[in-house]
Design a protein around this motif. Sequence first.
Motif, PDB file in Angstrom:
ATOM      1  N   LYS A  50       0.842  -1.199   0.000  1.00 56.59           N
ATOM      2  CA  LYS A  50       0.000   0.000   0.000  1.00 56.59           C
ATOM      3  C   LYS A  50       0.879   1.252   0.000  1.00 56.59           C
ATOM      4  O   LYS A  50       2.093   1.162   0.189  1.00 56.59           O
ATOM      5  CB  LYS A  50      -0.935  -0.001   1.220  1.00 56.59           C
ATOM      6  N   GLY A  59      -6.269   2.476   9.368  1.00 55.68           N
ATOM      7  CA  GLY A  59      -6.467   2.846   7.973  1.00 55.68           C
ATOM      8  C   GLY A  59      -5.793   1.881   7.025  1.00 55.68           C
ATOM      9  O   GLY A  59      -6.356   1.502   5.984  1.00 55.68           O
ATOM     10  N   LEU A  60      -4.550   1.492   7.347  1.00 55.29           N
ATOM     11  CA  LEU A  60      -3.834   0.553   6.480  1.00 55.29           C
ATOM     12  C   LEU A  60      -4.537  -0.798   6.441  1.00 55.29           C
ATOM     13  O   LEU A  60      -4.624  -1.447   5.392  1.00 55.29           O
ATOM     14  CB  LEU A  60      -2.390   0.400   6.961  1.00 55.29           C
ATOM     15  N   MET A 119      -7.637  -0.899   4.070  1.00 56.97           N
ATOM     16  CA  MET A 119      -7.488  -0.728   2.624  1.00 56.97           C
ATOM     17  C   MET A 119      -6.975  -1.986   1.960  1.00 56.97           C
ATOM     18  O   MET A 119      -6.156  -2.718   2.520  1.00 56.97           O
ATOM     19  CB  MET A 119      -6.503   0.405   2.323  1.00 56.97           C
ATOM     20  N   LEU A 136      -2.923   5.755   1.843  1.00 55.90           N
ATOM     21  CA  LEU A 136      -3.271   6.373   3.118  1.00 55.90           C
ATOM     22  C   LEU A 136      -2.702   7.791   3.124  1.00 55.90           C
ATOM     23  O   LEU A 136      -1.514   7.978   2.853  1.00 55.90           O
ATOM     24  CB  LEU A 136      -2.699   5.566   4.292  1.00 55.90           C
ATOM     25  N   ASP A 164      -8.191   7.128   4.657  1.00 52.16           N
ATOM     26  CA  ASP A 164      -7.884   5.893   3.935  1.00 52.16           C
ATOM     27  C   ASP A 164      -8.822   5.768   2.736  1.00 52.16           C
ATOM     28  O   ASP A 164      -9.785   6.540   2.600  1.00 52.16           O
ATOM     29  CB  ASP A 164      -8.017   4.675   4.857  1.00 52.16           C
ATOM     30  N   GLU A 165      -8.569   4.820   1.860  1.00 56.20           N
ATOM     31  CA  GLU A 165      -9.373   4.563   0.673  1.00 56.20           C
ATOM     32  C   GLU A 165     -10.027   3.194   0.759  1.00 56.20           C
ATOM     33  O   GLU A 165     -10.174   2.473  -0.216  1.00 56.20           O
ATOM     34  CB  GLU A 165      -8.518   4.671  -0.592  1.00 56.20           C
ATOM     35  N   GLY A 205     -14.041   5.740   1.187  1.00 57.06           N
ATOM     36  CA  GLY A 205     -13.024   5.759   2.228  1.00 57.06           C
ATOM     37  C   GLY A 205     -13.514   6.447   3.477  1.00 57.06           C
ATOM     38  O   GLY A 205     -14.660   6.892   3.570  1.00 57.06           O
TER      39      GLY A 205
END
Length: 667
Positions: free
Chosen positions: A546, A576-577, A580, A586, A603-604, A654
Amino acid sequence: MKKWTEPKSSIEKSNDTVMDAVFFQKEDEEQKWEKRVNILLVDDRKENLLSLEAVLDSPCYRLISVQSGEEALRWVLKEEFALILLDVQMPGLNGFETAKLIKQREKSKNIPIIFVTAISKATEHVLEGYESGAIDYIFKPFHPDTLAMKVEGFVQLYLNQQKIEYQSKMLQSRTRALEEANERYHRTVLELQKSEALSRTISETSVDTIITFDDNRLILSINPVLRTMFGYEPDEVMHKPINRLLALPFQTNEYVLDKIMESVAIRKDQTSFPVEIQIGKAMIGQRHIFVCSIRDITERKQLEIERKIHYEHLELLVEERTQELVVSQEQFKKIFHSSPCLIAIRSCDDGRYIDVNQCWLDHMQYSYDEIKNSSEDRLILVNERNSKNRSLDLEEAIRNEKIQYITHTHEVREGLLSTEIINIRGKRCILSVITDITEQVYLEKEMARLDRLHLIGEMAAGIAHEIRNPMTTVRGFLQLAQKTKNGSSFEFVDLMLAELDRANVIITEFLTLAKNKTNEMTKQHLAEALKSLLPLIEAEAVLSGKNVHIELSECPEIYLDGKEIRQLFLNLALNGLEAMPAGKTLTVKTYQKDDEVVLEVTDEGPGIQEELLEKIWTPFFTTKEKGTGLGLAVCYSVANRHHAKIDVESSSLGTSFYVRFKHDAIG
């Protein structure tokens, strides 16, 4: 005189296109009646018509010549004729048929018809002519003088008949005029009798003194009211000057006629009193007579004085009440517009907004011009009874009902709604008052969350020491066993040590929730406190495939506990990591917005479901298979000890966490 003919059409012998019909002239009280008479000549041969016109040429005649029976009938419909000279033998309608048709019409049946013919003189032929309506026969060739005399005789008969009819009409008219005059006379006599009786009755029954006097101002007559009003007998003032009764001097040129005036009257005992007088003027023979009515207005004057006093008192009361009303209106206006509650007044008939206060505009985020006189529902309410958004402020009166309302910017806020039906200028209106409790509800939720954290903190402080003591002993003996590497249980020592380390981490996070934890606050930059963790975050991102994007802007220094802030940032970044998939990014930012320093972690990932957003801060709540449920609770506790606020925004694209450090924490 010009003579003319026209084949198959009418021929009129005249010097003018329009002739005078009848005129009358009055002489010696009688009228002479003169008229230029119409004579119709009918013959199909032009030369016969010319001969007839030559014989009958006279300024007293208006000769109209036609060459057919049909044309003759048309002229009979249009004009009045004294005589018709009609040829018997004609193409189309012959003379007999034409005469019969003329005699059938009411208006023309009395017109004399003379047949002019050159055919048989037989008795049966002449008899047929008389049966058709003729009064005479002239056979061709005719003698001019005989024809002229016959025509003149019939014309004179016609003129005499017209004169008789006219005189009869005049006689009838004069008779009617005399009858009407006689009727008017009788009516006038009757009206005079009524007027005399009415005048006498009014004079005797009137409450006013009525006096007649002449040009010398001497009293000629007076009604009986004189006794009660002035104290005189009528004989005492007859032929005396009217000045004896009225104080104002009277001169002939000073009379104001037919107008009510105020004056002062004098009684027999020389006392005076206010009166109203009105003078009228009449002519009897060659003599001017004046009529004066006198009305005692003593009581009215007294009432006017009392009314004036009462009116002044009322004016004083009205002024006081008006002042009170103005003060009351000002107070209401100040209360209305300065109230911290949302107040609106609407018409019950059409839902039109009559007025709203400033607090309503501020919370609803409308301008006054958008609301004033608008009939559109601007206040959309939601409560437990309604599954859908709808307007509730026009329903029956309610008291402190807890509701949610939606602002112009679609923000949902909390409130307590009260409504009341009121009347404004006769119109039924509703007053709605909303006490906004959005902040109170938020604080209640925050207090409930903090209470849970406090409870967990107290539990952590109480049991952490008791748990760590036996864990330390077990870990020590496991480490000794690991070093000796004897026994059949060596293969489980590493697993037991890993589990003990994991339990120690949980206890450490658990202790972080403790309310009585001591903070070591120092003034520093937020970015500097986070830089030591950035390599760790980037390495974690690389290991999981990521990306990390970092934007650390220069911000004012704030008071921070570096260890706790790094723990807060580490929890948010790792969450967040984990959320995703590979290949996503991030984003970490620090920046200043207004009077706040903001830490943003975005985050996405797939986002957090809306119904879970309120629960993510609760201790031990987690959506991960191996999560402890303490990460975000620890973040919330750390932010609370730093007087900061954490906001979260989440969608399918996100999730973003915003840690906002308040202005009172800025150095």
